[in-house]
Design a protein around this motif. Structure first.
Motif, PDB file in Angstrom:
ATOM      1  N   THR A   1      -1.742 -37.602   6.991  1.00 36.27           N
ATOM      2  CA  THR A   1      -2.212 -37.565   5.606  1.00 36.27           C
ATOM      3  C   THR A   1      -3.669 -38.011   5.509  1.00 36.27           C
ATOM      4  N   GLU A   2      -4.010 -39.065   6.221  1.00 37.90           N
ATOM      5  CA  GLU A   2      -5.402 -39.544   6.220  1.00 37.90           C
ATOM      6  C   GLU A   2      -6.342 -38.504   6.844  1.00 37.90           C
ATOM      7  N   ILE A   3      -5.911 -37.884   7.938  1.00 35.16           N
ATOM      8  CA  ILE A   3      -6.733 -36.843   8.585  1.00 35.16           C
ATOM      9  C   ILE A   3      -6.903 -35.664   7.636  1.00 35.16           C
ATOM     10  N   TYR A   4      -5.822 -35.251   6.997  1.00 28.93           N
ATOM     11  CA  TYR A   4      -5.875 -34.132   6.056  1.00 28.93           C
ATOM     12  C   TYR A   4      -6.831 -34.433   4.897  1.00 28.93           C
ATOM     13  N   ASN A   5      -6.801 -35.654   4.384  1.00 26.00           N
ATOM     14  CA  ASN A   5      -7.718 -36.022   3.304  1.00 26.00           C
ATOM     15  C   ASN A   5      -9.172 -35.964   3.758  1.00 26.00           C
ATOM     16  N   LYS A   6      -9.428 -36.322   5.001  1.00 25.79           N
ATOM     17  CA  LYS A   6     -10.790 -36.213   5.540  1.00 25.79           C
ATOM     18  C   LYS A   6     -11.210 -34.748   5.652  1.00 25.79           C
ATOM     19  N   ILE A   7     -10.279 -33.885   6.036  1.00 29.20           N
ATOM     20  CA  ILE A   7     -10.557 -32.442   6.091  1.00 29.20           C
ATOM     21  C   ILE A   7     -10.918 -31.945   4.691  1.00 29.20           C
ATOM     22  N   LEU A   8     -10.168 -32.371   3.680  1.00 29.46           N
ATOM     23  CA  LEU A   8     -10.438 -31.953   2.308  1.00 29.46           C
ATOM     24  C   LEU A   8     -11.823 -32.406   1.831  1.00 29.46           C
ATOM     25  N   GLU A   9     -12.254 -33.579   2.258  1.00 29.82           N
ATOM     26  CA  GLU A   9     -13.547 -34.123   1.840  1.00 29.82           C
ATOM     27  C   GLU A   9     -14.723 -33.479   2.563  1.00 29.82           C
ATOM     28  N   ALA A  10     -14.488 -32.919   3.739  1.00 24.09           N
ATOM     29  CA  ALA A  10     -15.562 -32.340   4.550  1.00 24.09           C
ATOM     30  C   ALA A  10     -15.836 -30.898   4.137  1.00 24.09           C
ATOM     31  N   LYS A  11     -17.013 -30.422   4.447  1.00 23.25           N
ATOM     32  CA  LYS A  11     -17.365 -29.017   4.214  1.00 23.25           C
ATOM     33  C   LYS A  11     -17.059 -28.166   5.441  1.00 23.25           C
ATOM     34  N   ILE A  12     -17.135 -28.790   6.633  1.00 21.94           N
ATOM     35  CA  ILE A  12     -16.989 -28.073   7.901  1.00 21.94           C
ATOM     36  C   ILE A  12     -15.829 -28.669   8.694  1.00 21.94           C
ATOM     37  N   LEU A  13     -15.008 -27.783   9.267  1.00 21.85           N
ATOM     38  CA  LEU A  13     -13.889 -28.187  10.107  1.00 21.85           C
ATOM     39  C   LEU A  13     -14.062 -27.552  11.483  1.00 21.85           C
ATOM     40  N   LEU A  14     -14.183 -28.390  12.504  1.00 26.00           N
ATOM     41  CA  LEU A  14     -14.323 -27.908  13.875  1.00 26.00           C
ATOM     42  C   LEU A  14     -13.093 -28.294  14.683  1.00 26.00           C
ATOM     43  N   PHE A  15     -12.518 -27.306  15.351  1.00 29.02           N
ATOM     44  CA  PHE A  15     -11.437 -27.548  16.300  1.00 29.02           C
ATOM     45  C   PHE A  15     -12.057 -27.549  17.698  1.00 29.02           C
ATOM     46  N   ALA A  16     -11.853 -28.627  18.449  1.00 30.38           N
ATOM     47  CA  ALA A  16     -12.370 -28.740  19.811  1.00 30.38           C
ATOM     48  C   ALA A  16     -11.193 -28.915  20.757  1.00 30.38           C
TER      49      ALA A  16
ATOM     50  N   PRO B   1       5.646 -34.283  14.612  1.00 28.91           N
ATOM     51  CA  PRO B   1       5.834 -32.837  14.473  1.00 28.91           C
ATOM     52  C   PRO B   1       6.331 -32.484  13.077  1.00 28.91           C
ATOM     53  N   GLY B   2       5.953 -31.300  12.619  1.00 31.21           N
ATOM     54  CA  GLY B   2       6.419 -30.823  11.331  1.00 31.21           C
ATOM     55  C   GLY B   2       5.530 -29.714  10.814  1.00 31.21           C
ATOM     56  N   THR B   3       5.932 -29.107   9.706  1.00 28.11           N
ATOM     57  CA  THR B   3       5.158 -27.998   9.151  1.00 28.11           C
ATOM     58  C   THR B   3       4.707 -28.278   7.720  1.00 28.11           C
ATOM     59  N   TYR B   4       4.648 -29.546   7.366  1.00 28.67           N
ATOM     60  CA  TYR B   4       4.179 -29.939   6.039  1.00 28.67           C
ATOM     61  C   TYR B   4       3.078 -30.978   6.172  1.00 28.67           C
ATOM     62  N   THR B   5       2.158 -30.937   5.237  1.00 25.61           N
ATOM     63  CA  THR B   5       1.096 -31.941   5.217  1.00 25.61           C
ATOM     64  C   THR B   5       1.671 -33.288   4.828  1.00 25.61           C
ATOM     65  N   HIS B   6       2.495 -33.284   3.798  1.00 27.20           N
ATOM     66  CA  HIS B   6       3.079 -34.527   3.290  1.00 27.20           C
ATOM     67  C   HIS B   6       4.563 -34.540   3.630  1.00 27.20           C
ATOM     68  N   MET B   7       4.932 -35.451   4.513  1.00 20.37           N
ATOM     69  CA  MET B   7       6.332 -35.565   4.928  1.00 20.37           C
ATOM     70  C   MET B   7       6.786 -36.996   4.645  1.00 20.37           C
ATOM     71  N   ASN B   8       8.058 -37.215   4.655  1.00 20.16           N
ATOM     72  CA  ASN B   8       8.598 -38.555   4.396  1.00 20.16           C
ATOM     73  C   ASN B   8       8.601 -39.393   5.663  1.00 20.16           C
ATOM     74  N   VAL B   9       7.441 -39.456   6.303  1.00 18.38           N
ATOM     75  CA  VAL B   9       7.257 -40.268   7.506  1.00 18.38           C
ATOM     76  C   VAL B   9       5.918 -40.983   7.382  1.00 18.38           C
ATOM     77  N   LYS B  10       5.793 -42.057   8.102  1.00 14.42           N
ATOM     78  CA  LYS B  10       4.511 -42.762   8.124  1.00 14.42           C
ATOM     79  C   LYS B  10       3.788 -42.373   9.409  1.00 14.42           C
ATOM     80  N   ASP B  11       2.733 -41.573   9.256  1.00 16.98           N
ATOM     81  CA  ASP B  11       1.903 -41.223  10.401  1.00 16.98           C
ATOM     82  C   ASP B  11       0.457 -41.088   9.919  1.00 16.98           C
ATOM     83  N   ASP B  12      -0.421 -40.636  10.799  1.00 17.08           N
ATOM     84  CA  ASP B  12      -1.850 -40.575  10.487  1.00 17.08           C
ATOM     85  C   ASP B  12      -2.288 -39.244   9.879  1.00 17.08           C
TER      86      ASP B  12
END
Length: 192
Positions: A61-76, A48-59
């Motif tokens: 940041t990698e998901i956010y980088n994939k969002i940045l690389e993609a043209k389309i973002l779908l929420f399902a 949980p949190g309200t920042y993309t980059h936090m001082n925790v090790k979780d997944d």
């Protein structure tokens, strides 16, 4: 052209109506030459949190980088008590930092991205959730084109339903093929 699909089922494995609907839509995306990656949020470690980059090790940041690389973002998402799932809410909260960037007068890192919405439920709530997600997308710089949502309300999605994935797919094909085509075409057109 690449799409990231954040699959917000509450199940980290096993039968999921929302996953079945995403799998139904996938060939329509392929027909429009849209490559996609499905990220099952329940299988990820997103604190949980309200920042993309936090001082925790979780997944995240990698998901956010994939969002940045993609043209389309779908929420399902499935519907739970007239709202999107808690898995999706956690992602929305982690994307709040994008809104902070905009409030500072800077461009959104998500400018130019195209957003779409996929929803499953058994009684109601599609319009409410679609409106909330579309509002969120617009607030963080993601464009929501016409016909870019597909919500399926059907008693076959009920929590205790014993419908198989094959039965779900047949129902979607019979009733929602035209909508899936419109969704994929709209995403491609807007992304060009």
């Amino acid at each position: 052209m690449k799409a990231i699909i954040l699959l917000a089922t509450l199940k980290n494995k096993g039968r999921s109506n929302t996953e079945a609907l995403v799998e139904f839509i996938a060939p329509y995306l392929k027909q429009q030459n849209i490559e996609y990656e499905i990220i099952r949020l329940a299988s990820q470690n997103i604190v949980p949190g309200t920042y993309t980059h936090m001082n925790v090790k979780d997944d995240w940041t990698e998901i956010y980088n994939k969002i940045l690389e993609a043209k389309i973002l779908l929420f399902a998402t499935p519907i739970w008590w007239n709202n999107h799932s808690s898995e999706l809410q956690r992602c929305i909260e982690r994307l709040d930092e994008v809104y902070d960037i905009i409030l500072e007068g800077k461009d959104s890192p998500l400018d130019g991205k195209i957003g779409g919405i996929i929803i499953t439920g058994d009684s109601d709530g599609v319009e409410h959730i679609t409106g909330n997600i579309a509002n969120f997308f617009c607030s963080i710089g993601v464009t929501v084109p016409p016909y870019s949502s597909l919500g399926v309300i059907w008693e076959g999605h009920a929590k205790n339903s014993k419908k198989t994935k094959t039965q779900l797919q047949k129902y979607y094909q019979r009733n929602y093929a035209k909508d899936a085509t419109s969704l994929a075409e709209s995403l491609k057109k807007a992304a060009k």
